[in-house]
Design a protein around this motif. Structure first.
Motif, PDB file in Angstrom:
ATOM      1  N   VAL A 173     -12.640  -9.297   2.059  1.00 19.45           N
ATOM      2  CA  VAL A 173     -11.268  -8.906   1.608  1.00 19.45           C
ATOM      3  C   VAL A 173     -10.406  -8.220   2.524  1.00 19.45           C
ATOM      4  O   VAL A 173     -10.267  -7.474   3.560  1.00 19.45           O
ATOM      5  N   GLU A 174      -9.224  -8.920   2.902  1.00 20.57           N
ATOM      6  CA  GLU A 174      -8.113  -8.888   3.313  1.00 20.57           C
ATOM      7  C   GLU A 174      -7.429  -7.824   2.553  1.00 20.57           C
ATOM      8  O   GLU A 174      -5.592  -8.610   1.788  1.00 20.57           O
ATOM      9  N   VAL A 175      -6.429  -6.876   3.666  1.00 24.18           N
ATOM     10  CA  VAL A 175      -5.066  -6.050   2.591  1.00 24.18           C
ATOM     11  C   VAL A 175      -3.886  -6.287   3.511  1.00 24.18           C
ATOM     12  O   VAL A 175      -3.307  -6.298   4.847  1.00 24.18           O
ATOM     13  N   GLU A 176      -2.489  -6.906   2.860  1.00 23.62           N
ATOM     14  CA  GLU A 176      -1.327  -6.595   3.643  1.00 23.62           C
ATOM     15  C   GLU A 176      -0.559  -6.013   3.201  1.00 23.62           C
ATOM     16  O   GLU A 176      -0.562  -5.780   1.651  1.00 23.62           O
ATOM     17  N   GLY A 177       0.399  -5.951   4.049  1.00 23.99           N
ATOM     18  CA  GLY A 177       1.467  -4.980   3.522  1.00 23.99           C
ATOM     19  C   GLY A 177       1.453  -3.602   3.325  1.00 23.99           C
ATOM     20  O   GLY A 177       2.456  -2.859   2.951  1.00 23.99           O
ATOM     21  N   THR A 178       0.723  -2.621   3.746  1.00 22.21           N
ATOM     22  CA  THR A 178       0.347  -1.568   4.098  1.00 22.21           C
ATOM     23  C   THR A 178       1.158  -1.026   5.128  1.00 22.21           C
ATOM     24  O   THR A 178       0.955  -1.539   5.977  1.00 22.21           O
ATOM     25  N   SER A 179       1.872   0.489   5.041  1.00 25.06           N
ATOM     26  CA  SER A 179       2.398   0.938   5.900  1.00 25.06           C
ATOM     27  C   SER A 179       1.644   2.428   5.703  1.00 25.06           C
ATOM     28  O   SER A 179       1.235   2.960   6.140  1.00 25.06           O
ATOM     29  N   LEU A 180       2.014   2.871   4.741  1.00 26.31           N
ATOM     30  CA  LEU A 180       2.024   4.570   3.822  1.00 26.31           C
ATOM     31  C   LEU A 180       0.301   4.542   3.927  1.00 26.31           C
ATOM     32  O   LEU A 180      -0.257   5.440   4.458  1.00 26.31           O
ATOM     33  N   GLU A 199       2.303   0.473  -5.383  1.00 22.82           N
ATOM     34  CA  GLU A 199       2.670   0.505  -6.700  1.00 22.82           C
ATOM     35  C   GLU A 199       2.163  -0.966  -7.571  1.00 22.82           C
ATOM     36  O   GLU A 199       2.539  -0.381  -8.520  1.00 22.82           O
ATOM     37  N   LYS A 200       2.012  -1.662  -6.954  1.00 23.94           N
ATOM     38  CA  LYS A 200       1.779  -2.745  -7.859  1.00 23.94           C
ATOM     39  C   LYS A 200       0.948  -3.733  -6.838  1.00 23.94           C
ATOM     40  O   LYS A 200       0.504  -3.433  -4.305  1.00 23.94           O
ATOM     41  N   VAL A 201       0.236  -4.478  -6.693  1.00 23.58           N
ATOM     42  CA  VAL A 201      -0.826  -5.174  -5.887  1.00 23.58           C
ATOM     43  C   VAL A 201      -0.914  -7.109  -6.322  1.00 23.58           C
ATOM     44  O   VAL A 201      -0.660  -7.373  -7.476  1.00 23.58           O
ATOM     45  N   GLU A 202      -0.926  -7.853  -5.550  1.00 26.02           N
ATOM     46  CA  GLU A 202      -0.626  -9.212  -6.225  1.00 26.02           C
ATOM     47  C   GLU A 202      -2.321  -9.533  -4.798  1.00 26.02           C
ATOM     48  O   GLU A 202      -2.229  -9.443  -4.060  1.00 26.02           O
ATOM     49  N   VAL A 203      -3.117 -10.929  -6.013  1.00 26.82           N
ATOM     50  CA  VAL A 203      -4.077 -10.933  -5.681  1.00 26.82           C
ATOM     51  C   VAL A 203      -4.753 -12.553  -5.475  1.00 26.82           C
ATOM     52  O   VAL A 203      -3.952 -13.438  -6.426  1.00 26.82           O
ATOM     53  N   ALA A 204      -4.846 -13.200  -4.554  1.00 22.18           N
ATOM     54  CA  ALA A 204      -5.327 -14.598  -3.441  1.00 22.18           C
ATOM     55  C   ALA A 204      -6.048 -14.816  -3.360  1.00 22.18           C
ATOM     56  O   ALA A 204      -6.485 -13.948  -2.466  1.00 22.18           O
ATOM     57  N   ALA A 205      -7.211 -15.399  -4.067  1.00 20.41           N
ATOM     58  CA  ALA A 205      -8.459 -16.209  -3.342  1.00 20.41           C
ATOM     59  C   ALA A 205      -8.180 -17.725  -2.789  1.00 20.41           C
ATOM     60  O   ALA A 205      -7.200 -18.013  -2.252  1.00 20.41           O
ATOM     61  N   VAL A 246      -7.068 -12.009  -0.668  1.00 21.55           N
ATOM     62  CA  VAL A 246      -6.292 -11.834  -0.331  1.00 21.55           C
ATOM     63  C   VAL A 246      -5.730 -10.330  -0.667  1.00 21.55           C
ATOM     64  O   VAL A 246      -5.207 -11.156  -1.832  1.00 21.55           O
ATOM     65  N   VAL A 247      -5.378  -9.189  -0.849  1.00 18.67           N
ATOM     66  CA  VAL A 247      -4.684  -8.384  -2.021  1.00 18.67           C
ATOM     67  C   VAL A 247      -3.803  -8.046  -0.559  1.00 18.67           C
ATOM     68  O   VAL A 247      -3.193  -7.572   0.169  1.00 18.67           O
ATOM     69  N   LYS A 248      -2.438  -8.065  -1.181  1.00 20.39           N
ATOM     70  CA  LYS A 248      -0.599  -7.802  -0.997  1.00 20.39           C
ATOM     71  C   LYS A 248      -0.344  -6.848  -2.140  1.00 20.39           C
ATOM     72  O   LYS A 248      -0.526  -6.653  -2.752  1.00 20.39           O
ATOM     73  N   VAL A 249      -0.086  -6.062  -1.152  1.00 16.95           N
ATOM     74  CA  VAL A 249       0.140  -4.533  -1.737  1.00 16.95           C
ATOM     75  C   VAL A 249       1.930  -4.499  -1.294  1.00 16.95           C
ATOM     76  O   VAL A 249       2.493  -4.787  -0.026  1.00 16.95           O
ATOM     77  N   THR A 250       2.378  -3.523  -2.727  1.00 18.49           N
ATOM     78  CA  THR A 250       3.500  -2.967  -2.622  1.00 18.49           C
ATOM     79  C   THR A 250       3.659  -1.649  -2.906  1.00 18.49           C
ATOM     80  O   THR A 250       3.593  -1.823  -3.489  1.00 18.49           O
ATOM     81  N   GLU A 251       3.711  -1.519  -1.456  1.00 14.41           N
ATOM     82  CA  GLU A 251       4.047   0.551  -1.531  1.00 14.41           C
ATOM     83  C   GLU A 251       5.367   1.166  -2.463  1.00 14.41           C
ATOM     84  O   GLU A 251       6.217   0.390  -2.391  1.00 14.41           O
TER      85      GLU A 251
END
Length: 327
Positions: free
Chosen positions: A135-142, A179-185, A192-197
């Motif tokens: 699992v790879e998480v992207e877009g996190t800062s907080l 706030e929301k997440v986008e998932v890509a296999a 890959v989980v792209k996070v919008t904070e």
């Protein structure tokens, strides 16, 4: 029926004859053949006598009975005999038209292809080859990435096609930063989980520390180093979140561009129509109500880019964005 004189005899014998149908000829011919075989050796010229008369009299009722039991239809022709009757009952097979044959082959081909494709996807859907391993998480800062990946650990082992955005959101729903997440296999085994904070707009002093809050007053994350956070401090501490003016303050802060937001020291309001911002230069911005925030933000950004005046401006009044005032 006409009478005739039998030749070779001195007596005149009257014989009665009748006209027979063609159907009567075949049995008659058989009987004639049999009679001829039996009468071989007798003189031909011997008178028939009473036996001939009896035979004719007996044949007449039988012929009449056959005629009465099976009357022949008017205009009907005799039934064909021999191989002709067999030919009449045979169904001839005609070759299939080429166009119909091509259509049938095309339908069979398309159906087979669709069936094979559906079977392939069904097998692929549940194939262990696509089991999640990474699992790879992207877009996190907080939100720390390690914490997000740990929260998604229960998904490992499931096949990638069976994992949806809702599954990921359900595991991360307790994280206020997201706030929301986008998932890509990424086959064969990576998700890959792209996070919008959520965006913090201010710092709130709470107890002995500071926390970041968004426009709705949601506490997003701790701010250990207040000086390192370029966001205004909302006066009033933790009680300010429950104040009536709090939504007005956060709405104003959310409308400011990042460059202006980074120059704020704090924000406060006595009423919903008296929002004030304090710049880190010591200058004050009188904002007024939380109406026309976008227009006021553009005017304030333009005023802050002006050359310093002498004496320097102490107050920027943008409560009426069409007629801003400096003093």
């Amino acid at each position: 029926m006409p009478g005739r004189k039998r030749p070779g005899s001195g007596d005149e014998t009257i014989t009665a004859t009748r006209a027979l149908d063609p159907e009567d000829l075949a049995p008659a011919a058989g009987s004639a053949g049999s009679t001829a075989g039996k009468s071989t050796g007798k003189p031909i010229g011997k008178p028939a006598g009473k036996s001939s008369g009896k035979s004719a009299a007996a044949a007449a009722p039988r012929a009449a009975a056959r005629a009465a039991g099976a009357p022949r239809a008017a205009g009907a022709s005799p039934a064909p005999s021999g191989s002709g009757a067999d030919t009449a009952g045979t169904v001839l097979a005609f070759p299939e038209p080429p166009a119909r044959r091509r259509r049938r082959i095309a339908w069979i081909t398309v159906g087979s292809a669709l069936l094979a494709t559906a079977l392939f996807f069904v097998l692929l859907y549940f194939s262990p080859m696509l089991a999640l391993k990474t699992v790879e998480v992207e877009g996190t800062s907080l939100l720390p990435r390690a914490q997000a990946e740990a929260a998604l650990e229960p998904l490992k082992g499931q096949t990638l096609p069976t994992i949806s955005d809702a599954d990921v959101e359900d595991l991360l729903k307790d994280r206020p930063e997201i706030e929301k997440v986008e998932v890509a296999a990424q086959p064969p085994s990576t998700l890959v989980v792209k996070v919008t904070e959520r965006i913090p707009v201010a710092v709130l002093q709470e107890g002995g520390g500071h926390v970041l809050i968004d426009e709705e007053g949601r506490r997003l994350a701790a701010a250990p180093d207040r000086a390192a956070v370029p966001l205004p401090l909302i006066a009033g501490g933790g009680e300010a979140v429950n104040a009536k003016v709090f939504p007005s303050i956060t709405a104003v802060l959310a409308a400011l561009p990042p460059e202006v937001l980074a120059r704020l020291e704090n924000a406060s309001a006595q009423t919903v129509d008296s929002v004030e911002l304090k710049l880190n230069s010591g200058q004050t911005v009188f904002w007024g109500s939380a109406d026309a925030n976008e227009a006021k933000a553009r005017v304030l950004e333009a005023l802050l880019k002006m050359e310093p005046s002498d004496p320097p401006v102490q107050v920027y009044d943008v409560s009426t964005p069409e007629r801003p005032v400096t003093r």
